[in-house]
Design a protein around this motif. Sequence first.
Motif, PDB file in Angstrom:
ATOM      1  N   SER A   1      69.092 -55.031 -49.774  1.00  0.00           N
ATOM      2  CA  SER A   1      67.964 -55.965 -49.739  1.00  0.00           C
ATOM      3  C   SER A   1      68.463 -57.370 -49.461  1.00  0.00           C
ATOM      4  N   SER A   2      67.624 -58.150 -48.800  1.00  0.00           N
ATOM      5  CA  SER A   2      67.884 -59.587 -48.684  1.00  0.00           C
ATOM      6  C   SER A   2      67.463 -60.258 -49.993  1.00  0.00           C
ATOM      7  N   VAL A   3      68.010 -61.439 -50.248  1.00  0.00           N
ATOM      8  CA  VAL A   3      67.806 -62.118 -51.530  1.00  0.00           C
ATOM      9  C   VAL A   3      67.368 -63.555 -51.305  1.00  0.00           C
ATOM     10  N   THR A   4      66.410 -64.004 -52.116  1.00  0.00           N
ATOM     11  CA  THR A   4      66.039 -65.421 -52.186  1.00  0.00           C
ATOM     12  C   THR A   4      65.909 -65.804 -53.647  1.00  0.00           C
ATOM     13  N   ILE A   5      66.505 -66.923 -54.024  1.00  0.00           N
ATOM     14  CA  ILE A   5      66.449 -67.397 -55.412  1.00  0.00           C
ATOM     15  C   ILE A   5      65.254 -68.325 -55.586  1.00  0.00           C
ATOM     16  N   GLN A   6      64.475 -68.099 -56.655  1.00  0.00           N
ATOM     17  CA  GLN A   6      63.321 -68.944 -56.960  1.00  0.00           C
ATOM     18  C   GLN A   6      63.287 -69.234 -58.460  1.00  0.00           C
ATOM     19  N   PRO A   7      62.788 -70.422 -58.847  1.00  0.00           N
ATOM     20  CA  PRO A   7      62.632 -70.708 -60.283  1.00  0.00           C
ATOM     21  C   PRO A   7      61.595 -69.774 -60.903  1.00  0.00           C
ATOM     22  N   ASP A   8      61.791 -69.435 -62.135  1.00  0.00           N
ATOM     23  CA  ASP A   8      60.801 -68.644 -62.857  1.00  0.00           C
ATOM     24  C   ASP A   8      59.550 -69.504 -63.083  1.00  0.00           C
ATOM     25  N   SER A   9      58.377 -68.847 -63.115  1.00  0.00           N
ATOM     26  CA  SER A   9      57.084 -69.513 -63.369  1.00  0.00           C
ATOM     27  C   SER A   9      56.760 -70.569 -62.317  1.00  0.00           C
ATOM     28  N   LEU A  10      57.290 -70.427 -61.106  1.00  0.00           N
ATOM     29  CA  LEU A  10      57.030 -71.402 -60.051  1.00  0.00           C
ATOM     30  C   LEU A  10      55.556 -71.344 -59.644  1.00  0.00           C
ATOM     31  N   TYR A  11      54.903 -72.519 -59.561  1.00  0.00           N
ATOM     32  CA  TYR A  11      53.513 -72.554 -59.109  1.00  0.00           C
ATOM     33  C   TYR A  11      53.236 -73.831 -58.328  1.00  0.00           C
ATOM     34  N   GLN A  12      52.188 -73.750 -57.510  1.00  0.00           N
ATOM     35  CA  GLN A  12      51.754 -74.885 -56.701  1.00  0.00           C
ATOM     36  C   GLN A  12      50.649 -75.630 -57.438  1.00  0.00           C
ATOM     37  N   VAL A  13      50.717 -76.953 -57.409  1.00  0.00           N
ATOM     38  CA  VAL A  13      49.740 -77.790 -58.094  1.00  0.00           C
ATOM     39  C   VAL A  13      48.630 -78.175 -57.113  1.00  0.00           C
ATOM     40  N   TYR A  14      47.365 -77.950 -57.522  1.00  0.00           N
ATOM     41  CA  TYR A  14      46.209 -78.324 -56.707  1.00  0.00           C
ATOM     42  C   TYR A  14      45.284 -79.226 -57.509  1.00  0.00           C
ATOM     43  N   ALA A  15      44.501 -80.041 -56.805  1.00  0.00           N
ATOM     44  CA  ALA A  15      43.447 -80.832 -57.435  1.00  0.00           C
ATOM     45  C   ALA A  15      42.123 -80.103 -57.254  1.00  0.00           C
ATOM     46  N   ILE A  16      41.202 -80.229 -58.225  1.00  0.00           N
ATOM     47  CA  ILE A  16      39.896 -79.611 -58.067  1.00  0.00           C
ATOM     48  C   ILE A  16      38.863 -80.629 -57.593  1.00  0.00           C
TER      49      ILE A  16
ATOM     50  N   SER B   1      55.091 -78.851 -56.519  1.00  0.00           N
ATOM     51  CA  SER B   1      55.621 -77.535 -56.883  1.00  0.00           C
ATOM     52  C   SER B   1      56.415 -77.690 -58.178  1.00  0.00           C
ATOM     53  N   ILE B   2      56.045 -76.884 -59.180  1.00  0.00           N
ATOM     54  CA  ILE B   2      56.678 -76.981 -60.498  1.00  0.00           C
ATOM     55  C   ILE B   2      57.149 -75.587 -60.923  1.00  0.00           C
ATOM     56  N   GLY B   3      58.320 -75.528 -61.530  1.00  0.00           N
ATOM     57  CA  GLY B   3      58.845 -74.253 -62.028  1.00  0.00           C
ATOM     58  C   GLY B   3      59.811 -74.489 -63.168  1.00  0.00           C
ATOM     59  N   SER B   4      60.348 -73.403 -63.679  1.00  0.00           N
ATOM     60  CA  SER B   4      61.311 -73.496 -64.772  1.00  0.00           C
ATOM     61  C   SER B   4      62.550 -74.272 -64.330  1.00  0.00           C
ATOM     62  N   ALA B   5      63.088 -75.048 -65.244  1.00  0.00           N
ATOM     63  CA  ALA B   5      64.282 -75.844 -64.924  1.00  0.00           C
ATOM     64  C   ALA B   5      65.568 -75.036 -65.053  1.00  0.00           C
ATOM     65  N   ASN B   6      65.559 -74.018 -65.897  1.00  0.00           N
ATOM     66  CA  ASN B   6      66.805 -73.298 -66.191  1.00  0.00           C
ATOM     67  C   ASN B   6      66.775 -71.812 -65.854  1.00  0.00           C
ATOM     68  N   ASN B   7      65.605 -71.223 -65.831  1.00  0.00           N
ATOM     69  CA  ASN B   7      65.498 -69.786 -65.586  1.00  0.00           C
ATOM     70  C   ASN B   7      65.110 -69.518 -64.138  1.00  0.00           C
ATOM     71  N   PHE B   8      65.903 -68.665 -63.484  1.00  0.00           N
ATOM     72  CA  PHE B   8      65.657 -68.334 -62.083  1.00  0.00           C
ATOM     73  C   PHE B   8      65.481 -66.826 -61.935  1.00  0.00           C
ATOM     74  N   ILE B   9      64.703 -66.444 -60.934  1.00  0.00           N
ATOM     75  CA  ILE B   9      64.535 -65.029 -60.624  1.00  0.00           C
ATOM     76  C   ILE B   9      65.078 -64.756 -59.228  1.00  0.00           C
ATOM     77  N   ILE B  10      65.416 -63.508 -58.994  1.00  0.00           N
ATOM     78  CA  ILE B  10      65.948 -63.073 -57.698  1.00  0.00           C
ATOM     79  C   ILE B  10      64.838 -62.310 -56.984  1.00  0.00           C
ATOM     80  N   GLU B  11      64.387 -62.819 -55.853  1.00  0.00           N
ATOM     81  CA  GLU B  11      63.366 -62.129 -55.070  1.00  0.00           C
ATOM     82  C   GLU B  11      64.047 -61.260 -54.014  1.00  0.00           C
ATOM     83  N   LEU B  12      63.691 -59.979 -53.984  1.00  0.00           N
ATOM     84  CA  LEU B  12      64.279 -59.041 -53.032  1.00  0.00           C
ATOM     85  C   LEU B  12      63.158 -58.403 -52.212  1.00  0.00           C
ATOM     86  N   LEU B  13      63.449 -58.120 -50.952  1.00  0.00           N
ATOM     87  CA  LEU B  13      62.509 -57.429 -50.081  1.00  0.00           C
ATOM     88  C   LEU B  13      63.091 -56.058 -49.745  1.00  0.00           C
TER      89      LEU B  13
END
Length: 361
Positions: A36-51, A222-234
């Motif tokens: 699998s290919s790998v991409t590292i992303q912060p845990d709990s990463l989310y995009q901030v929107y205004a309502i 874009s906000i996510g965890s500062a210390n915990n990262f997850i490994i995204e695999l396809l």
Amino acid sequence: MRIISVVITCLVLISCSKKEDKILPKETHLVESVYSSVTIQPDSLYQVYAIVSGILDQNLVTEGDIIKKDTPILKIINNTPILNTQNAKLALDLALENYSGSTTVLNGLKDDIETATLRYKNDSINFYRQKNLWNQKIGSKVEYDTKKLNFEISANNLKTLKNNYSRTKNELITAFKQAQNNYQTSLINTKDFTIKSKINGKIYALYKEPGEIVTTMEPLASIGSANNFIIELLVDEVDIVRISENQEVIITLDAYNDDVFKGRVSKIYPKKDNRNQTFKIEAIFNKAPKILYPGLSGEANIIIAKKDNVLAIPKTYLIDNNKVKTDEGVITIETGLQNLELIEVRSGITKNTYIYKPEND
């Protein structure tokens, strides 16, 4: 003689090369895995929107800041919700006045009902008095019919007024509750001028500068965890059925050269991405590198199975995926685990059976 010598030498070389293609199966430790290919992303990463739409007044944080939950991060200017709130408050006050004020429609209907009740009682008395006289053969039929008609009209009028009162009361209550809900909604919108973080984490990106137009359709940060990262695999759809949670993952990252890291599968997303025919898998490090950034890439192998003392042969010696050439001819074998180079032989040959590499290889 020289020509004969050259020919003999060539024949010897050819004979030797053919002998080199003959090998014996060997017992080894075999590991089967899925690439699998790998991409590292912060845990709990989310995009901030205004309502609410408007203009970005100020970024209250900078990229890379470590923030706490409910920390203000962006301030938006938008006068429309303020005006809407003022209008909603006026509508609420009017609805309340109509329902419970001193000059309400209900008070007017009450007065009308009281007047109609007095008229009904008076017409009722006159009718029954005239009816008694008529039963005694006193008075005229015209007087009796007139009193009866007045009585019936008074009764119907009183009933109509009472129904109007009930209906009007329900309408005023509904209008008051709707105005109350609209006012509460408008208050919520005014509070969203300043956007706050939903988690403890890190600011990874700010997408707008002060003065730029903000819409509800575009991410602002874009906000996510500062210390915990997850490994995204396809993982290819052919291999997804072989993946399960907690399987071991061997990871290499481009940023860390030849270092090898270990992890385990933590989540399998059930929906296939039709654009590239893959499934998304998440894994977590057993021991993460000291420094990680979102978007770091690399490769991984998800361990499907391991076996010790496996009888294996190189894949290059296979014919039609399940046959090998031996001194006794082409023999069908039963295969098992495999990796990029070796494949397990479960039956058909032994460790003492010489096999030959196919000539077309």
